[in-house]
Design a protein around this motif. Sequence first.
Motif, PDB file in Angstrom:
ATOM      1  N   VAL A  37       9.083  42.856   3.745  1.00  0.00           N
ATOM      2  CA  VAL A  37       9.764  41.854   4.566  1.00  0.00           C
ATOM      3  C   VAL A  37       9.127  40.484   4.429  1.00  0.00           C
ATOM      4  O   VAL A  37       9.813  39.458   4.393  1.00  0.00           O
ATOM      5  N   GLY A  38       7.800  40.429   4.367  1.00  0.00           N
ATOM      6  CA  GLY A  38       7.122  39.142   4.279  1.00  0.00           C
ATOM      7  C   GLY A  38       5.651  39.300   3.970  1.00  0.00           C
ATOM      8  O   GLY A  38       5.097  40.393   4.049  1.00  0.00           O
ATOM      9  N   GLU A  39       5.025  38.187   3.622  1.00  0.00           N
ATOM     10  CA  GLU A  39       3.602  38.201   3.309  1.00  0.00           C
ATOM     11  C   GLU A  39       2.998  36.825   3.535  1.00  0.00           C
ATOM     12  O   GLU A  39       3.684  35.806   3.509  1.00  0.00           O
ATOM     13  N   GLY A  40       1.695  36.808   3.797  1.00  0.00           N
ATOM     14  CA  GLY A  40       1.011  35.547   4.002  1.00  0.00           C
ATOM     15  C   GLY A  40      -0.389  35.761   4.535  1.00  0.00           C
ATOM     16  O   GLY A  40      -0.807  36.890   4.811  1.00  0.00           O
ATOM     17  N   LYS A 107      -5.696  50.991  15.931  1.00  0.00           N
ATOM     18  CA  LYS A 107      -6.436  49.764  15.652  1.00  0.00           C
ATOM     19  C   LYS A 107      -5.784  48.609  16.385  1.00  0.00           C
ATOM     20  O   LYS A 107      -4.554  48.477  16.385  1.00  0.00           O
ATOM     21  N   SER A 108      -6.597  47.764  17.009  1.00  0.00           N
ATOM     22  CA  SER A 108      -6.095  46.581  17.700  1.00  0.00           C
ATOM     23  C   SER A 108      -7.019  45.400  17.413  1.00  0.00           C
ATOM     24  O   SER A 108      -8.241  45.565  17.360  1.00  0.00           O
ATOM     25  N   PHE A 109      -6.427  44.222  17.226  1.00  0.00           N
ATOM     26  CA  PHE A 109      -7.238  43.042  16.900  1.00  0.00           C
ATOM     27  C   PHE A 109      -6.407  41.789  17.123  1.00  0.00           C
ATOM     28  O   PHE A 109      -5.184  41.843  17.318  1.00  0.00           O
ATOM     29  N   SER A 110      -7.086  40.633  17.074  1.00  0.00           N
ATOM     30  CA  SER A 110      -6.430  39.343  17.249  1.00  0.00           C
ATOM     31  C   SER A 110      -6.284  38.645  15.904  1.00  0.00           C
ATOM     32  O   SER A 110      -7.167  38.742  15.045  1.00  0.00           O
ATOM     33  N   VAL A 111      -5.173  37.945  15.739  1.00  0.00           N
ATOM     34  CA  VAL A 111      -4.952  37.146  14.530  1.00  0.00           C
ATOM     35  C   VAL A 111      -4.461  35.763  14.936  1.00  0.00           C
ATOM     36  O   VAL A 111      -3.930  35.569  16.036  1.00  0.00           O
ATOM     37  N   TYR A 112      -4.638  34.807  14.007  1.00  0.00           N
ATOM     38  CA  TYR A 112      -4.231  33.429  14.263  1.00  0.00           C
ATOM     39  C   TYR A 112      -3.476  32.889  13.059  1.00  0.00           C
ATOM     40  O   TYR A 112      -3.878  33.115  11.912  1.00  0.00           O
ATOM     41  N   ALA A 113      -2.379  32.187  13.321  1.00  0.00           N
ATOM     42  CA  ALA A 113      -1.611  31.527  12.272  1.00  0.00           C
ATOM     43  C   ALA A 113      -2.027  30.060  12.208  1.00  0.00           C
ATOM     44  O   ALA A 113      -2.695  29.535  13.103  1.00  0.00           O
ATOM     45  N   ALA A 114      -1.609  29.389  11.140  1.00  0.00           N
ATOM     46  CA  ALA A 114      -2.000  27.994  10.939  1.00  0.00           C
ATOM     47  C   ALA A 114      -1.174  27.024  11.778  1.00  0.00           C
ATOM     48  O   ALA A 114      -1.570  25.879  11.966  1.00  0.00           O
ATOM     49  N   SER A 115      -0.039  27.468  12.289  1.00  0.00           N
ATOM     50  CA  SER A 115       0.811  26.594  13.089  1.00  0.00           C
ATOM     51  C   SER A 115       1.606  27.422  14.076  1.00  0.00           C
ATOM     52  O   SER A 115       1.742  28.651  13.933  1.00  0.00           O
ATOM     53  N   SER A 116       2.174  26.755  15.075  1.00  0.00           N
ATOM     54  CA  SER A 116       2.986  27.462  16.062  1.00  0.00           C
ATOM     55  C   SER A 116       4.265  28.013  15.435  1.00  0.00           C
ATOM     56  O   SER A 116       4.755  29.072  15.838  1.00  0.00           O
ATOM     57  N   GLU A 247     -18.332  36.179   2.713  1.00  0.00           N
ATOM     58  CA  GLU A 247     -16.924  35.840   2.717  1.00  0.00           C
ATOM     59  C   GLU A 247     -16.703  34.477   3.359  1.00  0.00           C
ATOM     60  O   GLU A 247     -17.452  34.043   4.223  1.00  0.00           O
ATOM     61  N   ALA A 248     -15.615  33.826   2.940  1.00  0.00           N
ATOM     62  CA  ALA A 248     -15.220  32.588   3.596  1.00  0.00           C
ATOM     63  C   ALA A 248     -14.830  32.915   5.028  1.00  0.00           C
ATOM     64  O   ALA A 248     -14.251  33.957   5.309  1.00  0.00           O
ATOM     65  N   ASP A 249     -15.168  32.018   5.976  1.00  0.00           N
ATOM     66  CA  ASP A 249     -14.819  32.274   7.351  1.00  0.00           C
ATOM     67  C   ASP A 249     -14.169  31.043   7.954  1.00  0.00           C
ATOM     68  O   ASP A 249     -14.035  30.013   7.327  1.00  0.00           O
ATOM     69  N   GLY A 250     -13.776  31.156   9.224  1.00  0.00           N
ATOM     70  CA  GLY A 250     -13.088  30.066   9.884  1.00  0.00           C
ATOM     71  C   GLY A 250     -11.589  30.297   9.860  1.00  0.00           C
ATOM     72  O   GLY A 250     -11.077  31.195   9.205  1.00  0.00           O
ATOM     73  N   LEU A 251     -10.850  29.467  10.593  1.00  0.00           N
ATOM     74  CA  LEU A 251      -9.409  29.603  10.660  1.00  0.00           C
ATOM     75  C   LEU A 251      -8.791  29.178   9.339  1.00  0.00           C
ATOM     76  O   LEU A 251      -9.142  28.141   8.780  1.00  0.00           O
ATOM     77  N   ALA A 252      -7.853  29.981   8.855  1.00  0.00           N
ATOM     78  CA  ALA A 252      -7.229  29.717   7.565  1.00  0.00           C
ATOM     79  C   ALA A 252      -6.267  28.540   7.667  1.00  0.00           C
ATOM     80  O   ALA A 252      -5.621  28.325   8.686  1.00  0.00           O
ATOM     81  N   THR A 253      -6.197  27.752   6.599  1.00  0.00           N
ATOM     82  CA  THR A 253      -5.212  26.685   6.527  1.00  0.00           C
ATOM     83  C   THR A 253      -3.882  27.281   6.105  1.00  0.00           C
ATOM     84  O   THR A 253      -3.814  28.396   5.588  1.00  0.00           O
ATOM     85  N   SER A 254      -2.814  26.530   6.322  1.00  0.00           N
ATOM     86  CA  SER A 254      -1.482  27.053   6.062  1.00  0.00           C
ATOM     87  C   SER A 254      -1.272  27.385   4.602  1.00  0.00           C
ATOM     88  O   SER A 254      -1.602  26.606   3.720  1.00  0.00           O
ATOM     89  N   ASP A 255      -0.753  28.578   4.356  1.00  0.00           N
ATOM     90  CA  ASP A 255      -0.390  28.987   3.000  1.00  0.00           C
ATOM     91  C   ASP A 255       1.092  29.346   2.967  1.00  0.00           C
ATOM     92  O   ASP A 255       1.562  29.996   2.053  1.00  0.00           O
ATOM     93  N   GLN A 256       1.821  28.876   3.999  1.00  0.00           N
ATOM     94  CA  GLN A 256       3.260  29.064   4.090  1.00  0.00           C
ATOM     95  C   GLN A 256       3.686  30.502   3.803  1.00  0.00           C
ATOM     96  O   GLN A 256       3.999  30.850   2.675  1.00  0.00           O
ATOM     97  N   PRO A 257       3.653  31.358   4.815  1.00  0.00           N
ATOM     98  CA  PRO A 257       4.074  32.748   4.611  1.00  0.00           C
ATOM     99  C   PRO A 257       5.508  32.822   4.116  1.00  0.00           C
ATOM    100  O   PRO A 257       6.324  31.947   4.409  1.00  0.00           O
ATOM    101  N   THR A 258       5.797  33.860   3.365  1.00  0.00           N
ATOM    102  CA  THR A 258       7.132  34.069   2.810  1.00  0.00           C
ATOM    103  C   THR A 258       7.788  35.256   3.491  1.00  0.00           C
ATOM    104  O   THR A 258       7.206  36.340   3.546  1.00  0.00           O
ATOM    105  N   PHE A 259       8.995  35.052   4.028  1.00  0.00           N
ATOM    106  CA  PHE A 259       9.764  36.135   4.625  1.00  0.00           C
ATOM    107  C   PHE A 259      11.055  36.285   3.829  1.00  0.00           C
ATOM    108  O   PHE A 259      11.866  35.362   3.759  1.00  0.00           O
TER     109      PHE A 259
END
Length: 267
Positions: A37-40, A107-116, A247-259
């Motif tokens: 369905v999508g990836e990013g 499994k449960s965890f938190s994730v963050y996107a680059a934009s709203s 590993e690289a850390d910190g909040l990821a910059t936008s890579d424009q997910p594809t749906f």
Amino acid sequence: MVDRLVHSEINSRRIMQVEQCFGSSGQPLAMPDRVLVGEGILTKMCRKKPKPRQFFLFNDILVYGNIVINKKKYNKQHIIPLETVKLQSIQDDGYFRNGWQIISPSKSFSVYAASSTEKSEWMAHINRCVQDLLTKQGKQQSDVEDSPVWVPDSDARVCMNCHKSEFSVLNRKHHCRKCGAVVCGPCSSQRWLLAEQASKPLRVCLNCYEKLKQGSGGGGEVVAEGKGTANNGNLDSSGDSSDDENEADGLATSDQPTFYGGSATKN
């Protein structure tokens, strides 16, 4: 939403490419009626710090892994059945914005996107896939108890069980697999079989251990610290089997997910 992609050649190629990116370390992903369905890239809150992870949303599972070479190679593949998944939005808090929790029994965890906008799209697509899957199966979401979202190491200076033991280089932090609290060694010296999370007894804090023991009528499996259950790399890790400091850390910059089914927020 993505029925037109089922059995299509382009969908088969996309899934094959994902399998190739994980290589021999990943499980086969091609199955009848499965659609990518999508990836990013999303930022996953790991035990010690936030780290970028590659996510793949299928119509029946959610897959993610560590990024070795972006769009070419991933490892440490994790697969979560969508029929068990629930989402819960996280309120923005300073540096941490556009986040939500992915909650399931295993499994449960938190994730963050680059934009709203990306957050809205991800949550809408995941929720749509969950509902479509349950509808097709004629099921309702299971009431099996969900695994906890772990409290980040940085949020605990002292043990959250005894409230006395201060953490240091020698006094390590551990996580209770039942409640997700950060606890010291003595306060997490017992283990309990949490069947939805693993096939072996997992570390639990003393508070949860007593509750579990009472709930089972005094039964259950007791394993003393350092005895009986070998550390298989998961007992004190974040659920990514390692928390690689390189590993690289910190909040990821936008890579424009594809749906691939189009926008889910405009329907």
